[in-house]
Design an enzyme around this catalytic site. Structure first.
Site, PDB file in Angstrom:
ATOM      1  N   ASP A 205       0.831  -1.197   0.000  1.00 52.77           N
ATOM      2  CA  ASP A 205       0.000   0.000   0.000  1.00 52.77           C
ATOM      3  C   ASP A 205       0.869   1.252   0.000  1.00 52.77           C
ATOM      4  O   ASP A 205       2.106   1.173   0.068  1.00 52.77           O
ATOM      5  CB  ASP A 205      -0.919  -0.013   1.223  1.00 52.77           C
ATOM      6  N   ASP A 292     -10.133   2.200  -3.567  1.00 50.95           N
ATOM      7  CA  ASP A 292     -10.759   0.962  -3.114  1.00 50.95           C
ATOM      8  C   ASP A 292     -12.173   0.830  -3.678  1.00 50.95           C
ATOM      9  O   ASP A 292     -12.956   1.788  -3.667  1.00 50.95           O
ATOM     10  CB  ASP A 292     -10.848   0.929  -1.589  1.00 50.95           C
TER      11      ASP A 292
END
Length: 666
Positions: A205, A292
């Site tokens: 990430d 997301d």
């Protein structure tokens, strides 16, 4: 004044013969052709596409995030693995089991070694000087036949430390002990994950590069050590693209060193920021193209759009990643079978990773049946790695066509994006099949077969996607259009000079901020990159009024590589400056190289110049390279250039005339 172009030799640039002005022009174009050390447009003579790692097809498996967020534990992960095995999904390719955020306790102060939260992963309580270890956990997964994946962040802190502050599973301890990301520990952590703990897959990430801003409320209230952001989510111009890429390149090098045999997968999760859709293919095996996903139809559209028109940037070993499947939740639960099939079909057609992410132990059998459709999975896992091409594009409906590995079969998806029935007419031409010959379609959901000639009309229910395998007589019986084989193309240089935000991505209401901002704005760079069967800006390919339904749309100062694994003998193209170009003054030239040697070149062309025919003998050539140069590489506005009908054929193959447009592009 009459201009006369002559060719001095077989390999030297064309010359202009028309007085002193022409001499200057000829000199300029000669200089354009010349290469120098470090010239990115110089032919490499070798394949430069990323082939590291073990992702020759898109990864498949299960990820814990959408199912449990940070509320994950060992029982939930092993339970999901057992369902994959017992249901038969593992045999279909779902062989990665990936543990996302929520597993860590802290970074040990004495030596910087990461410690595992043994309260939720009891097998990690191994004791001894190491404290904790995931080796028993990965050993169990490996014994079941799975690959094991884990999560980290490329910065100091993880995303949960910014966005899941209510979680009981956040890292604990001092400020330094809660810095569980890779920053300052790349080699140590990568060796721990891959060498010692035995993981095979790493999701990386990037919240640590974006969200822990010095002086912010988050940093002050949580006593974090602030870091000046390298990624500014709202501004590509204020994002340090080079620094972000360099961070991930450092991680990639460490993974390669830890796994020299290449048995790993590196997943870049920078959510489409930092222009990752341009460079991700050169660094990792997959890269997120968007934020997301959430379990809503509009979120699915948003994420799909972020990857659907980047087919030339993906292929074996490197994949566009519009995020994990959200099947099992919200508008994609068992009560919405049409939406579930559409979500799965679209991810399969664009070669997205197929990562399930719901609680498999408590999920309905109907969802397992969708996820286990072997025919649809086969499209996604086709060895050639050709991402589906958007052959018809609109806000209401799309037609997506994918060439399968044998070059003879096609897959086609008819996609209704809207909430009303949609009329869609499929043309043989969309499939690059002959108009006058029968086309057979096999529905991969119902298994029914139908045949048509020329065109076939359908009416799609709201949100419906029909997926077929198609057989018919190819337009090119003895060759292939390059736009049919994006997985065999590497965009080495795409000619973009300033990253531009893509306005074609569906702009949903932001699920995190709702309507508290001024509106949903384009946020992912990628507009203007190389495109199959369209210009870089989504227009029909057209040169001096001549329209091409097959071809490659590029910008000047671009270089594309093409694998000639089949052993074709000839490359042909109709080249010129596209009628849509904003820069109507600049001259460009087209070059074809084979294994580093110049094979063919065009005369200089500008807006309005007639199409030029280009032919190159590529017998015995492994790597063909297509280059377009302009005379002023510093010009702020590149020229839109078209490789019309560019194709590879066997010796003696007839070359069809240009196809007329059916008005697909808007």
């Amino acid at each position: 004044m009459n201009h006369r172009w002559t060719k001095a030799s077989k390999t030297k640039p064309w010359a202009v013969v028309c007085g002193s002005a022409a001499a200057v022009l000829a000199l300029t174009m000669t200089q354009v052709h010349a290469t120098s050390p470090g010239d990115p447009l110089a032919p490499a003579g070798r394949w430069e596409g990323n082939t590291s790692g073990s992702a020759s097809t898109p990864p498949m498996g299960w990820n814990s995030w959408n199912a449990f967020r940070t509320e994950v534990d060992e029982g939930k992960v092993m339970g999901a693995a057992k369902v994959l095995a017992d249901s038969g999904l593992a045999k279909l390719g779902y062989n990665h089991v990936i543990l996302d955020d929520g597993w860590w306790m802290k970074r040990r102060a004495s030596d910087g070694r990461l410690q595992i939260r043994t309260g939720i992963f009891p097998s990690a309580a191994t004791g001894g000087p190491d404290g904790t270890s995931f080796k028993p956990f990965t050993d169990k997964l490996h014994a079941m036949g799975f690959k094991a994946g884990i999560y980290t962040d490329v910065g100091r802190n993880a995303c949960s430390q910014a966005y899941d502050l209510h979680s009981p599973n956040l890292p604990q301890g001092t400020t330094a002990e809660r810095e569980v990301g890779l920053d300052g520990h790349v080699t140590q952590d990568i060796n721990l994950y891959f060498k010692e703990w035995g993981f095979d897959y790493l999701k990386i990430d990037a919240c640590g590069l974006a969200d822990f801003i010095p002086g912010s409320d988050l940093v002050k209230k949580q006593s974090y050590r602030g870091m000046a952001p390298l990624i500014e989510r709202g501004s590509i111009n204020r994002t340090d693209i080079g620094a972000v890429r360099a961070r991930y390149e450092t991680v990639a090098a460490a993974i390669k060193a830890a796994r020299p045999l290449g048995d790993y997968v590196m997943s870049i999760c920078a959510w489409g920021m930092a222009n990752v859709r341009s460079w991700g293919k050169d660094v990792g095996n997959l890269w997120r193209t968007s934020a997301d996903i959430t379990p809503s139809w509009t979120s699915m559209l948003h994420n799909f759009d972020s990857a659907a028109k980047r087919a030339l940037y993906a292929g074996p070993g490197h994949w566009n990643d519009p995020d994990i499947l959200h099947i099992g939740h919200g508008e994609f639960d068992a009560n919405n079978p049409v939406e579930v099939r559409s979500h799965f079909s679209l991810w399969a057609m664009i070669n997205a990773p197929l990562l399930i992410s719901y609680d498999l132990q408590h999920g309905p059998a109907s969802l397992l049946a969708v996820l286990g459709n072997a025919d649809v999975i086969r499209l996604n896992q086709d060895k050639a790695g050709h991402q589906g091409i958007v052959a018809y594009d609109s806000d209401d409906a799309q037609i997506i066509v994918k060439t399968l590995g044998d070059g003879q079969r096609k897959a086609v998806a008819l996609f209704n994006r809207g909430a009303s029935p949609a009329p869609v007419t499929l043309l043989a031409m969309h499939l690059k099949l002959a108009d006058g010959a029968p086309v057979t379609l096999r529905n991969l959901w119902t298994k029914e077969t139908l045949t048509f000639t020329g065109e076939k009309a359908f009416t799609l229910a709201p949100h419906e996607t029909l997926v077929f395998e198609a057989h018919g007589k190819r337009q090119l019986e003895n060759g292939v259009y390059l736009s049919e084989i994006p997985g065999s193309i590497n965009v080495a240089v795409d000619g973009t000079r300033q990253p531009q935000l893509d306005p074609t991505v569906h702009r949903m209401i932001d699920p995190w901020s709702s309507t508290r901002s001024g509106g949903s704005r384009p946020q992912y760079a990628g507009w203007g990159g190389a495109q199959p069967d369209a210009t870089p800006f989504g227009q029909s390919l057209q040169v001096a009024g001549q329209v091409f339904t097959s071809g490659l749309g590029v910008l000047s100062n671009s270089r594309l590589q093409v694998k000639n694994d089949v052993g074709y003998a000839r490359l042909t193209a109709s080249v010129g400056v596209d009628d849509s170009t904003e820069n109507t003054r600049e001259l460009v030239r087209f070059y074809v190289y084979g294994d580093g040697k110049l094979l063919a070149e065009s005369a200089p062309a500008r807006f309005g110049s007639k199409v030029q025919a280009l032919t190159a003998d590529v017998r015995g050539v492994k790597i063909v390279e297509l280059v377009v140069r302009d005379a002023k590489t510093g010009n702020a506005v590149p020229v839109v250039a078209t490789w019309g009908d560019v194709q590879l054929t066997q010796a003696g193959a007839a070359v069809p005339g240009p196809r007329t447009s059916s008005g697909d592009r808007t």
